[in-house]
Write an enzyme that holds these catalytic residues in place. Structure first.
Site, PDB file in Angstrom:
ATOM      1  N   TYR A 193       1.121  -1.155  -0.017  1.00  0.00           N
ATOM      2  CA  TYR A 193       0.003   0.001  -0.020  1.00  0.00           C
ATOM      3  C   TYR A 193       0.878   1.098   0.032  1.00  0.00           C
ATOM      4  O   TYR A 193       1.751   1.447   0.909  1.00  0.00           O
ATOM      5  CB  TYR A 193      -1.078  -0.069   1.361  1.00  0.00           C
ATOM      6  N   PRO A 251     -16.329  -4.403   0.993  1.00  0.00           N
ATOM      7  CA  PRO A 251     -17.953  -4.728   1.254  1.00  0.00           C
ATOM      8  C   PRO A 251     -18.861  -3.471   0.593  1.00  0.00           C
ATOM      9  O   PRO A 251     -19.932  -3.765   0.526  1.00  0.00           O
ATOM     10  CB  PRO A 251     -17.839  -4.414   2.656  1.00  0.00           C
ATOM     11  N   LEU A 252     -18.155  -2.363   0.147  1.00  0.00           N
ATOM     12  CA  LEU A 252     -18.949  -1.442  -0.436  1.00  0.00           C
ATOM     13  C   LEU A 252     -18.703  -1.310  -2.142  1.00  0.00           C
ATOM     14  O   LEU A 252     -18.931  -0.571  -2.577  1.00  0.00           O
ATOM     15  CB  LEU A 252     -18.468  -0.076   0.064  1.00  0.00           C
ATOM     16  N   GLY A 268     -16.936   1.559  -3.688  1.00  0.00           N
ATOM     17  CA  GLY A 268     -17.673   2.845  -3.982  1.00  0.00           C
ATOM     18  C   GLY A 268     -19.084   2.719  -4.747  1.00  0.00           C
ATOM     19  O   GLY A 268     -19.803   3.545  -4.622  1.00  0.00           O
ATOM     20  N   LEU A 286     -21.338   0.873  -4.217  1.00  0.00           N
ATOM     21  CA  LEU A 286     -22.605   0.714  -3.205  1.00  0.00           C
ATOM     22  C   LEU A 286     -22.936   1.698  -2.504  1.00  0.00           C
ATOM     23  O   LEU A 286     -23.667   1.723  -1.318  1.00  0.00           O
ATOM     24  CB  LEU A 286     -22.447  -0.624  -2.529  1.00  0.00           C
ATOM     25  N   GLY A 338     -23.778   5.001  -3.686  1.00  0.00           N
ATOM     26  CA  GLY A 338     -24.602   6.022  -4.151  1.00  0.00           C
ATOM     27  C   GLY A 338     -24.127   7.077  -5.075  1.00  0.00           C
ATOM     28  O   GLY A 338     -24.857   7.756  -5.660  1.00  0.00           O
ATOM     29  N   LYS A 339     -22.949   6.842  -5.106  1.00  0.00           N
ATOM     30  CA  LYS A 339     -22.046   8.003  -5.706  1.00  0.00           C
ATOM     31  C   LYS A 339     -22.132   7.994  -7.216  1.00  0.00           C
ATOM     32  O   LYS A 339     -21.945   8.965  -7.858  1.00  0.00           O
ATOM     33  CB  LYS A 339     -20.692   8.332  -5.287  1.00  0.00           C
TER      34      LYS A 339
END
Length: 335
Positions: free
Chosen positions: A53, A207-208, A211, A213, A215-216
């Site tokens: 990273y 899990p999103l 991004g 999930l 709504g963006k």
């Protein structure tokens, strides 16, 4: 924040884990330290990073934060990973020699004397998995690593690594870290069942849906400036052309509708769905700012209505391949 155990012998960790891939990239050091402070104050305990990273900078940032906070090291479960190339570390992979050097470099960057969970960041087809098992035994015996884990491994290699660690006298992996979300449910076919059968915990990433999930992103609209895809529409697994399928948009549209009806932000609904899935111990969330993180933290206590869950599961169900999975389902039902 609720805590659960990673496997029968692993550490207790918070249901929402902090992923730090943004550190040194989307979040500078000041923002990263503020994110860590916010997470710790909220009762979070699992901080996950990797040497790759930001080419080691994420680990350095965490190390400097630990250096400024005398009690923080005892309050968190610190996890990092090795496998991929970074500057000044030649020979990347899962060979015992490379992992020795990668571990020592991570310990130095983090400013600690041991890692709570050291994870193989992905398979290495060039090296027998015995190498990882032998490394695990050596690192555990030296006190440099308390537990080992696996990330991005298929089910069969997870089972093999677990068995080889036992064979070579190492404590077997306590955790598996796969990608898992409403958009990526294929781990349910073999990866998650393998972890559950072996008694391993899971700390799932993405899990999103990177991004998608939250709504963006909306149909027929350009990704907003400042978002991941707004900055780079071809970015990795979440690239617009790669992930922007009709199935994805059906899931996003359904999620937005159900979240609106429930009066809950779509990101919280998506994350809560993951946390309520069988076999999920903890879910990794990343953030660019402390404010962004605070929207995810209440999810540890959110319980979704079963009718809402059923609709999400229906729209997100992946197309099961005919063989072997559908075939196995059919013969399993035979009497």
């Amino acid at each position: 924040m609720e805590q659960r155990t990673l496997g029968p012998d692993g550490p207790r960790v918070s249901r929402v884990a902090l992923g730090t891939m943004t550190f040194g990239q989307e979040a500078d050091e000041q923002a990263s330290h503020a994110i860590l402070d916010t997470y710790l104050t909220a009762g979070g305990t699992l901080v996950d990073t990797a040497d790759v990273y930001s080419d080691g900078e994420s680990e350095r940032i965490i190390g400097r934060w630990l250096g400024k906070n005398a009690t923080a090291r005892d309050q968190i479960v610190l996890a990092t990973k090795g496998r991929f190339p970074i500057t000044d570390q030649p020979g990347p992979g899962l060979s015992r020699d490379y992992l020795r050097r990668a571990l020592d470099a991570s310990l130095y960057r983090l400013g600690v004397d041991h890692i709570d969970i050291y994870q193989a960041h992905g398979p290495d087809p060039r090296v027998p998995l015995d190498e990882f098992a032998l490394f695990a035994e050596e690192a555990q015996a030296a006190g440099k690593v308390t537990h080992v884990g696996l990330s991005n491994f298929p089910g069969w290699q997870t089972s093999l690594a677990h068995a080889l660690c036992r064979q070579h006298g190492a404590r077997p992996p306590v955790s598996l870290q796969p990608q898992y979300s409403l958009l990526v449910r294929e781990p349910e076919w073999e990866i998650m069942p393998a972890a559950e059968a072996l008694g391993m915990g899971t700390m799932v990433w993405g899990p999103l849906g990177a991004g998608w999930l939250t709504g963006k992103y909306r149909r027929d609209e350009r990704p907003p400036a400042g978002s991941r895809l707004g900055d780079d529409p071809n970015r990795g697994l979440e690239a617009l052309d790669r992930r922007g399928t009709e199935r994805t948009w059906r899931i996003v549209d359904t999620l937005l509708r159900l979240a609106g009806e429930a009066g809950v932000p779509p990101a919280q609904v998506a994350l809560a769905w993951v946390l309520q899935r069988p076999g999920v111990t903890s879910a990794l969330v990343g953030a660019r700012t402390p404010q962004q993180l605070t929207t995810s933290l209440p999810v540890a206590d959110l319980r979704l209505d079963p009718a809402l869950v059923a609709q999400l599961e229906e729209v997100s169900a992946p197309q099961t391949p005919d063989y072997p999975y559908r075939f196995v389902e059919e013969i399993s039902a035979m009497r």
